[in-house]
Design a protein around this motif. Sequence first.
Motif, PDB file in Angstrom:
ATOM      1  N   LEU A 274      -5.009   7.118 -31.265  1.00  0.00           N
ATOM      2  CA  LEU A 274      -6.323   7.346 -30.670  1.00  0.00           C
ATOM      3  C   LEU A 274      -6.242   8.330 -29.503  1.00  0.00           C
ATOM      4  CD1 LEU A 274      -7.624   3.670 -30.824  1.00  0.00           C
ATOM      5  CD2 LEU A 274      -8.282   5.585 -32.307  1.00  0.00           C
ATOM      6  N   ALA A 275      -5.164   8.291 -28.745  1.00  0.00           N
ATOM      7  CA  ALA A 275      -4.978   9.259 -27.661  1.00  0.00           C
ATOM      8  C   ALA A 275      -4.835  10.668 -28.225  1.00  0.00           C
ATOM      9  CB  ALA A 275      -3.764   8.891 -26.812  1.00  0.00           C
ATOM     10  N   SER A 276      -4.103  10.812 -29.314  1.00  0.00           N
ATOM     11  CA  SER A 276      -3.930  12.130 -29.946  1.00  0.00           C
ATOM     12  C   SER A 276      -5.254  12.667 -30.481  1.00  0.00           C
ATOM     13  CB  SER A 276      -2.918  12.044 -31.097  1.00  0.00           C
ATOM     14  OG  SER A 276      -1.660  11.639 -30.615  1.00  0.00           O
ATOM     15  N   ILE A 277      -6.021  11.807 -31.104  1.00  0.00           N
ATOM     16  CA  ILE A 277      -7.342  12.210 -31.606  1.00  0.00           C
ATOM     17  C   ILE A 277      -8.223  12.646 -30.439  1.00  0.00           C
ATOM     18  CG2 ILE A 277      -9.467  11.355 -32.688  1.00  0.00           C
ATOM     19  CD1 ILE A 277      -7.598   9.578 -34.466  1.00  0.00           C
ATOM     20  N   ALA A 278      -8.177  11.915 -29.337  1.00  0.00           N
ATOM     21  CA  ALA A 278      -8.976  12.268 -28.160  1.00  0.00           C
ATOM     22  C   ALA A 278      -8.554  13.630 -27.600  1.00  0.00           C
ATOM     23  CB  ALA A 278      -8.855  11.186 -27.089  1.00  0.00           C
ATOM     24  N   VAL A 279      -7.261  13.889 -27.536  1.00  0.00           N
ATOM     25  CA  VAL A 279      -6.783  15.181 -27.016  1.00  0.00           C
ATOM     26  C   VAL A 279      -7.279  16.316 -27.900  1.00  0.00           C
ATOM     27  CG1 VAL A 279      -4.723  16.598 -26.633  1.00  0.00           C
ATOM     28  CG2 VAL A 279      -4.801  14.248 -25.777  1.00  0.00           C
TER      29      VAL A 279
ATOM     30  N   ALA B  51     -14.789  11.089 -23.723  1.00  0.00           N
ATOM     31  CA  ALA B  51     -13.461  11.149 -24.340  1.00  0.00           C
ATOM     32  C   ALA B  51     -12.371  11.179 -23.267  1.00  0.00           C
ATOM     33  CB  ALA B  51     -13.353  12.374 -25.248  1.00  0.00           C
ATOM     34  N   ILE B  52     -12.589  11.957 -22.227  1.00  0.00           N
ATOM     35  CA  ILE B  52     -11.600  12.040 -21.144  1.00  0.00           C
ATOM     36  C   ILE B  52     -11.493  10.698 -20.414  1.00  0.00           C
ATOM     37  CG2 ILE B  52     -11.074  13.103 -18.912  1.00  0.00           C
ATOM     38  CD1 ILE B  52     -12.331  15.714 -20.046  1.00  0.00           C
ATOM     39  N   GLY B  53     -12.647  10.094 -20.103  1.00  0.00           N
ATOM     40  CA  GLY B  53     -12.631   8.816 -19.394  1.00  0.00           C
ATOM     41  C   GLY B  53     -11.869   7.739 -20.134  1.00  0.00           C
ATOM     42  N   ASN B  54     -12.111   7.613 -21.423  1.00  0.00           N
ATOM     43  CA  ASN B  54     -11.400   6.595 -22.199  1.00  0.00           C
ATOM     44  C   ASN B  54      -9.949   6.988 -22.457  1.00  0.00           C
ATOM     45  OD1 ASN B  54     -13.486   4.751 -22.285  1.00  0.00           O
ATOM     46  ND2 ASN B  54     -14.283   5.477 -24.236  1.00  0.00           N
ATOM     47  N   LEU B  55      -9.663   8.273 -22.550  1.00  0.00           N
ATOM     48  CA  LEU B  55      -8.275   8.723 -22.729  1.00  0.00           C
ATOM     49  C   LEU B  55      -7.435   8.353 -21.505  1.00  0.00           C
ATOM     50  CD1 LEU B  55      -6.084  10.285 -24.298  1.00  0.00           C
ATOM     51  CD2 LEU B  55      -6.923  12.365 -23.185  1.00  0.00           C
ATOM     52  N   ILE B  56      -8.000   8.516 -20.334  1.00  0.00           N
ATOM     53  CA  ILE B  56      -7.275   8.150 -19.111  1.00  0.00           C
ATOM     54  C   ILE B  56      -6.851   6.686 -19.166  1.00  0.00           C
ATOM     55  CG2 ILE B  56      -7.530   7.771 -16.614  1.00  0.00           C
ATOM     56  CD1 ILE B  56      -9.345  10.329 -16.617  1.00  0.00           C
TER      57      ILE B  56
ATOM     58  N   HIS C  59      -5.031   0.373 -22.902  1.00  0.00           N
ATOM     59  CA  HIS C  59      -6.298  -0.173 -23.402  1.00  0.00           C
ATOM     60  C   HIS C  59      -7.429   0.468 -22.611  1.00  0.00           C
ATOM     61  CE1 HIS C  59      -5.065  -2.912 -20.080  1.00  0.00           C
ATOM     62  NE2 HIS C  59      -6.302  -2.667 -19.682  1.00  0.00           N
ATOM     63  N   VAL C  60      -8.637   0.307 -23.113  1.00  0.00           N
ATOM     64  CA  VAL C  60      -9.820   0.812 -22.430  1.00  0.00           C
ATOM     65  C   VAL C  60     -10.517  -0.370 -21.771  1.00  0.00           C
ATOM     66  CG1 VAL C  60     -12.077   1.913 -22.769  1.00  0.00           C
ATOM     67  CG2 VAL C  60     -10.079   2.756 -24.009  1.00  0.00           C
ATOM     68  N   ILE C  61     -10.942  -0.178 -20.539  1.00  0.00           N
ATOM     69  CA  ILE C  61     -11.666  -1.221 -19.814  1.00  0.00           C
ATOM     70  C   ILE C  61     -13.142  -1.140 -20.187  1.00  0.00           C
ATOM     71  CG2 ILE C  61     -12.392  -2.027 -17.536  1.00  0.00           C
ATOM     72  CD1 ILE C  61      -9.735  -0.845 -16.453  1.00  0.00           C
ATOM     73  N   ASP C  62     -13.673  -2.239 -20.677  1.00  0.00           N
ATOM     74  CA  ASP C  62     -15.100  -2.351 -20.996  1.00  0.00           C
ATOM     75  C   ASP C  62     -15.694  -3.447 -20.117  1.00  0.00           C
ATOM     76  OD1 ASP C  62     -15.170  -0.385 -23.007  1.00  0.00           O
ATOM     77  OD2 ASP C  62     -14.469  -1.802 -24.512  1.00  0.00           O
ATOM     78  N   PHE C  63     -16.953  -3.276 -19.724  1.00  0.00           N
ATOM     79  CA  PHE C  63     -17.519  -4.248 -18.800  1.00  0.00           C
ATOM     80  C   PHE C  63     -19.031  -4.434 -18.908  1.00  0.00           C
ATOM     81  CE2 PHE C  63     -17.293  -0.151 -16.754  1.00  0.00           C
ATOM     82  CZ  PHE C  63     -18.521   0.005 -16.139  1.00  0.00           C
ATOM     83  N   LEU C  64     -19.702  -3.683 -19.735  1.00  0.00           N
ATOM     84  CA  LEU C  64     -21.153  -3.817 -19.901  1.00  0.00           C
ATOM     85  C   LEU C  64     -21.414  -4.572 -21.201  1.00  0.00           C
ATOM     86  CD1 LEU C  64     -21.992  -0.129 -18.955  1.00  0.00           C
ATOM     87  CD2 LEU C  64     -22.241  -2.139 -17.483  1.00  0.00           C
TER      88      LEU C  64
END
Length: 178
Positions: free
Chosen positions: A83-88, A118-123, A130-135
């Motif tokens: 997923l990181a590669s796809i985002a890049v 894409a950048i925010g979730n890639l970071i 993992h990606v932080i979700d909160f809403l």
Amino acid sequence: MQTIRISALAACQTWPRPRVARWLGLAALIVILDQVTKWWVELTFDFAERIPVLPVFDLTLVYNTGAAFSFLAGGSGWQRWLLASIAVIAIIVISWMIRRYQDQTRFVLALTLILAGAIGNLIDRILLGHVIDFLLLHWRGWYYPAFNVADMSITFGAILIIYDEWVRWRQQKDSDRQ
């Protein structure tokens, strides 16, 4: 002295045009907002803690190791790098498209929103795994998967691309009639 001026002029011509810089600046602001909100939630909440905000909206802290709607979340870790590669790749392509189509405001705004998400979730994916979700939206026992500012940015960007294409299609249809 003349050579120095020519070199400086040539260097300036490779810089992003002001429009491109503005779009990238907007993307940077969204990434900062995304990261600051994730950081705040990470410091404020325990994992899976929920705080009701509205009858249909809660704040919570959850982690997503997969993609949208937790797709591939059950993987053993390999999905992080896929997923990181796809985002890049997406970031590179979208950045090129922003430069290429910079005069198409609505389309480039949509691309900018998707780029920022894409950048925010890639970071998160690279630094945390993992990606932080909160809403969290819910209604009478139905729950929409938790999401974050980056996800909202991607969603609004995708909706805006669809709208932009619909407007183009209508304009083309109208011009074909004339």
